[in-house]
Design an enzyme around this catalytic site. Structure first.
Site, short mmCIF file in Angstrom:
data_model
loop_
_atom_site.label_atom_id
_atom_site.label_comp_id
_atom_site.label_asym_id
_atom_site.label_seq_id
_atom_site.Cartn_x
_atom_site.Cartn_y
_atom_site.Cartn_z
N TRP A 166 -11.37 25.03 -78.75
CA TRP A 166 -11.78 23.63 -78.93
C TRP A 166 -10.81 22.86 -79.81
O TRP A 166 -11.25 22.07 -80.65
CB TRP A 166 -13.19 23.52 -79.54
CG TRP A 166 -14.23 24.25 -78.79
CD1 TRP A 166 -14.92 25.35 -79.21
CD2 TRP A 166 -14.73 23.94 -77.49
NE1 TRP A 166 -15.81 25.75 -78.24
CE2 TRP A 166 -15.71 24.89 -77.18
CE3 TRP A 166 -14.43 22.94 -76.55
CZ2 TRP A 166 -16.40 24.88 -75.96
CZ3 TRP A 166 -15.13 22.93 -75.35
CH2 TRP A 166 -16.10 23.89 -75.07
N ASN A 254 -13.19 17.58 -94.94
CA ASN A 254 -13.78 16.45 -95.67
C ASN A 254 -13.03 15.16 -95.41
O ASN A 254 -13.63 14.10 -95.29
CB ASN A 254 -13.77 16.73 -97.18
CG ASN A 254 -15.07 17.36 -97.61
OD1 ASN A 254 -16.11 17.05 -97.04
ND2 ASN A 254 -15.01 18.21 -98.60
N GLU A 377 -16.48 18.98 -86.49
CA GLU A 377 -16.38 18.70 -87.94
C GLU A 377 -17.70 18.96 -88.65
O GLU A 377 -18.09 18.23 -89.55
CB GLU A 377 -15.97 17.24 -88.16
CG GLU A 377 -14.65 16.90 -87.54
CD GLU A 377 -13.49 17.27 -88.43
OE1 GLU A 377 -13.70 17.53 -89.63
OE2 GLU A 377 -12.37 17.32 -87.92
C1 LIG Z 1 -14.20 17.88 -78.25
C2 LIG Z 1 -14.11 18.83 -79.40
C3 LIG Z 1 -12.97 18.86 -80.18
C4 LIG Z 1 -12.86 19.76 -81.23
N1 LIG Z 1 -11.70 19.80 -81.98
C5 LIG Z 1 -11.54 20.78 -82.91
C6 LIG Z 1 -10.30 20.92 -83.61
O1 LIG Z 1 -9.38 20.13 -83.44
N2 LIG Z 1 -10.14 21.95 -84.48
C7 LIG Z 1 -11.15 22.85 -84.71
O2 LIG Z 1 -10.95 23.76 -85.49
N3 LIG Z 1 -12.34 22.74 -84.07
C8 LIG Z 1 -12.56 21.74 -83.18
N4 LIG Z 1 -13.75 21.63 -82.50
C9 LIG Z 1 -14.77 22.65 -82.72
C10 LIG Z 1 -15.99 22.18 -83.49
O3 LIG Z 1 -15.67 21.97 -84.83
C11 LIG Z 1 -17.09 23.22 -83.28
O4 LIG Z 1 -17.53 23.06 -81.95
C12 LIG Z 1 -18.23 23.06 -84.25
O5 LIG Z 1 -17.86 23.50 -85.52
C13 LIG Z 1 -19.47 23.82 -83.78
O6 LIG Z 1 -19.17 25.13 -83.43
P1 LIG Z 1 -19.70 25.75 -82.06
O7 LIG Z 1 -19.36 24.82 -80.97
O8 LIG Z 1 -19.18 27.11 -81.98
O9 LIG Z 1 -21.25 25.74 -82.19
P2 LIG Z 1 -22.15 26.82 -82.90
O10 LIG Z 1 -21.69 27.07 -84.28
O11 LIG Z 1 -22.32 28.00 -82.02
O12 LIG Z 1 -23.52 26.04 -82.99
C14 LIG Z 1 -24.42 25.90 -81.87
C15 LIG Z 1 -25.70 25.26 -82.37
O13 LIG Z 1 -26.29 26.09 -83.35
C16 LIG Z 1 -26.52 25.36 -84.54
N5 LIG Z 1 -26.34 26.26 -85.70
C17 LIG Z 1 -25.28 27.08 -85.95
N6 LIG Z 1 -25.47 27.73 -87.12
C18 LIG Z 1 -26.65 27.28 -87.60
C19 LIG Z 1 -27.40 27.57 -88.78
N7 LIG Z 1 -26.96 28.42 -89.75
N8 LIG Z 1 -28.59 26.96 -88.95
C20 LIG Z 1 -29.05 26.08 -88.02
N9 LIG Z 1 -28.39 25.77 -86.90
C21 LIG Z 1 -27.19 26.36 -86.70
C22 LIG Z 1 -25.52 24.26 -84.52
O14 LIG Z 1 -25.95 23.16 -85.32
C23 LIG Z 1 -25.49 23.93 -83.04
O15 LIG Z 1 -26.55 23.07 -82.75
C24 LIG Z 1 -13.92 20.68 -81.49
C25 LIG Z 1 -15.08 20.62 -80.71
C26 LIG Z 1 -15.18 19.71 -79.68
C27 LIG Z 1 -16.43 19.67 -78.85
#
Ligand SMILES: Cc1cc2nc3c(=O)[nH]c(=O)nc-3n(C[C@H](O)[C@H](O)[C@H](O)COP(=O)(O)OP(=O)(O)OC[C@H]3O[C@@H](n4cnc5c(N)ncnc54)[C@H](O)[C@@H]3O)c2cc1C
Lengths: 398, 265
Positions: A166, A254, A377
């Site tokens: 991502w 941040n 973020e």
């Molecule tokens: C278009 C796009 C661009 C991006 N660009 C970047 C980038 O440039 N660099 C980078 O490093 N990342 C990037 N990301 C990644 C983004 O930061 C992550 O998608 C985000 O941190 C969430 O991680 P995940 O998708 O793995 O979701 P998960 O962590 O698997 O979360 C899934 C769901 O579970 C919930 N959840 C997870 N843990 C908990 C908890 N402890 N308690 C309650 N609820 C919880 C979350 O809130 C969410 O609703 C990007 C994402 C997108 C969609």
């Protein structure tokens, strides 16, 4: 394209300096002239508007709140207004500028050596070199402390192994800021978050490649990629020496979250304005739909929420300039303002009726974009947990 | 080479203009003021010349109220080197001739190689100031220029202007006054670093006394013309939508209206 006049119900313009207003108006005009006429087409085709990169660099939009190295040195309000106007155009465009400046350039500026800064910051400020920021992995999103990418210290430098997922601008970037754990650093447990270090990995280094992620229904005018680091050898000078432990990437986040909090206001303003104009001109039952109480309620609530969001970021900017903005405050602004923008976009879509689903209108595009902005973020819920910990002193993440 | 770009601040083209309680003036509250768009061409042209001639210096020159400083700053942010702002409460309500007299006084004793201006200001559309300034200074003028080329020695220029049915090519010796028409260039957006640096650039302010003018030279007293009254444009009539059951009937009705009501057919 009609000029955007802004949404300013509480006369917040009166709190801006001349310079801040001039920055806002300049970017506002640029977005009206150059972004809005092309963004719908890019979104439909899923292409990044790379023709805008030279213009963004001429504006001085990259790393514009950094000082030196050809950066504009904007204060927090002016920088926020830049983000607001860019995202009024499109969240994907704002994401691109955020990643370049607040994540990649900021990481180098905050944690890099003089040589690293000299080498990268001037061409990045000019938009000649692009950066990306690789923290998230397929198995570690909300929980970056667990990240699995590993760096092994060798006699010549480091060998990095792992995948990043991502990553915004991943395949466009000339340099990736990659976060990995050094597994053989004496005195640091190799799997612990303290082992997290930042590396500058250049495009073209053997073992490093990027693959774009397709099928996105959100941020379609932005490039999102997977980074593959397979026995990727980098020199000693790839390490950002001052970045130690998880708090280093979090400091970068941040910066970017601060910009998102402002950006979301821009997306909300675009949607509100579109809905307001539509409500004034769309006739049903012989009257403009804006004359119906239910529609007025929607518009009134949109304006109220936007005004609250504006106040939040303006105060946050003051705190940031005084060096007093704390990360839970930034979390609150990111979380609240993106949620506000999502609500405003959804209601605007509703007010536009069937027309609201078309890509020639803005609101549905913003709505789809903001679904990503809500997730990246730090997801909305993760920011709630950050605030929860702040309030109770008890972390509830795991 | 000393280049001056004349800059006026005007209401932006989307602002809604209202006549104030004094019917000779417009309401300023709620109006967004911007640099006259034709002056942006002048500033851009000046900066482009500066980019070619290393010794060139660009000064943004403005006669206008306090708020007009912002338009000077815009010019500085685009790349002008310094600003010259002539304002005094005595200038209130003056016409273009008096304004040109102020500008001529501001330039007195200064080296001038080229004066660039917009072909007109979009608020009062009077086309007066640059021509009157040229007269006061005894300089040649070329108006409505769509392309300007300076000779390598910077002593003369060739200007192109659109005329009815063609283009006129004019050679002019410098110093001269040149007014810019749309198409001469594509003005740059000021850069954000430029905006941050604009406040640090030199800005000289000139009052009535510093200009060496008397109150009889300026304001209403110094103006050979005066506005007696402003009136709003006549309200635009509503569009008429012709929606007959069939296309043929609608077209027939449209033709009838064009013949009988509009009397254009
Ligand atoms: C278009 C796009 C661009 C991006 N660009 C970047 C980038 O440039 N660099 C980078 O490093 N990342 C990037 N990301 C990644 C983004 O930061 C992550 O998608 C985000 O941190 C969430 O991680 P995940 O998708 O793995 O979701 P998960 O962590 O698997 O979360 C899934 C769901 O579970 C919930 N959840 C997870 N843990 C908990 C908890 N402890 N308690 C309650 N609820 C919880 C979350 O809130 C969410 O609703 C990007 C994402 C997108 C969609």
């Amino acid at each position: 394209m009609p000029q955007f006049k802004g949404v300013d119900f509480y006369g917040l313009d009166g709190l801006l300096s001349d310079e801040e207003r001039m920055v806002r108006d300049t970017v506002r005009e640029w977005v009206d002239d150059r972004v809005l006429p092309v963004i719908g087409q890019h979104y439909r085709e899923g292409t990044f508007p790379s023709e805008l990169i030279p213009e963004l660099s001429r504006l001085g939009a990259f790393g514009s709140n950094l000082r030196g190295y050809g950066c504009a040195g904007l204060g927090s309000v002016a920088y926020g207004l830049l983000m607001q106007e860019l995202e009024r155009g499109d969240s994907g465009l704002r994401s691109f500028v955020s990643v370049q400046g607040a994540l990649a350039m900021y990481a180098m500026d905050a944690f890099g050596t003089d040589a690293q800064k000299e080498r990268w910051l001037p061409p990045m400020a000019r938009g000649e070199k692009l950066g990306c920021f690789g923290l998230t992995e397929p198995d570690f999103g909300s929980n970056p402390a667990g990240l699995a990418t590993r760096a092994r210290k060798t006699s010549q430098g480091y060998v990095i192994q792992g995948n990043k997922m991502w990553i915004t601008s991943g395949s466009l970037a000339d340099v990736a800021v990659v976060w990995a754990k050094i597994e053989n650093d004496p005195g640091v447990e190799g799997a612990s978050p303290d082992a997290i270090r930042g590396f500058l990995v250049e495009k073209g280094v053997p073992g490093f490649s990027a693959q774009d992620i397709h099928g996105k229904l959100s941020l379609r005018a932005s490039v999102t990629s997977e980074l593959l680091l397979d026995h990727c050898e980098v020199g000693e000078d790839a390490l950002l020496p001052a970045a130690r432990g998880l708090k280093a990437p979090l400091r970068c986040l941040n910066q970017a979250r601060y910009g998102i909090a402002w950006g979301a206001v821009g997306a909300a303003m675009a949607c509100y304005e579109e809905a307001r104009q539509y409500a004034a001109s769309r006739i049903q039952f012989g009257r403009p739909i804006g004359s119906f109480q239910l529609v007025q309620k929607k518009l009134a609530e949109m304006l109220t929420e936007i005004t609250k969001a504006q106040l939040l970021v303006l105060r946050l900017a003051q705190l940031k300039d005084q060096g007093q903005a704390r990360h839970p405050q930034i979390s609150m602004a990111k979380m609240n303002n993106v949620e506000t923008a999502l609500g405003v976009a959804r209601t605007a879509r509703d007010i536009l009726g069937a027309a609201g689903i078309l890509d020639e209108c803005q609101c549905f595009r913003h709505l789809c974009n903001l679904e990503s902005v809500k997730t990246y973020e730090g997801t909305h819920d993760i920011h709630l947990l950050i605030l929860g910990e702040e309030i109770t002193g008890i972390p509830a993440f795991a | 080479m000393e280049i001056f770009a004349l800059v006026k601040q005007v209401p932006d083209s989307v602002s809604e203009i209202r006549i104030s309680s004094d019917p000779r003036r417009t309401e300023e509250a709620g109006i967004k003021f911007v640099m006259n768009p034709f002056d942006e061409f002048a500033v851009e042209e000046a900066i482009r010349i500066k980019e070619r001639f290393v010794d060139a210096r660009v000064t943004a020159l403005c006669c206008g109220p306090e708020r007009a400083v912002e338009s000077i700053r815009m010019a500085l942010a685009m790349g002008a080197d310094r600003g010259l702002h002539a304002w005094d409460p005595a200038f209130q309500d003056q016409d273009g001739i008096a304004t040109a007299r102020v500008l001529a006084a501001a330039l007195k004793g200064r080296a001038v190689d080229l004066i660039l201006a917009g072909k007109h200001a979009i608020d009062d559309v009077n086309h007066t100031v640059p021509s009157a300034l040229a007269e006061f200074l005894g300089l040649p003028q070329v108006n409505g220029v769509t392309r300007l080329e300076l000779a390598a020695d910077g002593k003369s220029a060739t200007a192109r202007r659109r005329i009815e049915g063609g283009e006129e090519i004019v050679d002019v010796l410098l110093p001269a006054v040149i007014t810019c028409e749309k198409g001469i260039n594509d003005p740059r957006y000021p850069s954000l670093p430029g905006l941050m640096k604009a406040k640090k650039k030199e800005l000289e302010r000139l009052t009535l006394a510093q200009l060496g003018l008397a109150t009889s030279d300026v304001g209403l007293e110094g103006s050979p013309t005066r506005v007696t009254r402003l009136s709003p444009p006549p309200p635009r009539s509503q569009a008429k939508i012709i929606a007959r059951p069939t296309l043929e009937e609608s077209v027939a009705e449209l033709v009838r209206l064009l013949q009988e009501e509009a009397k254009v057919l």
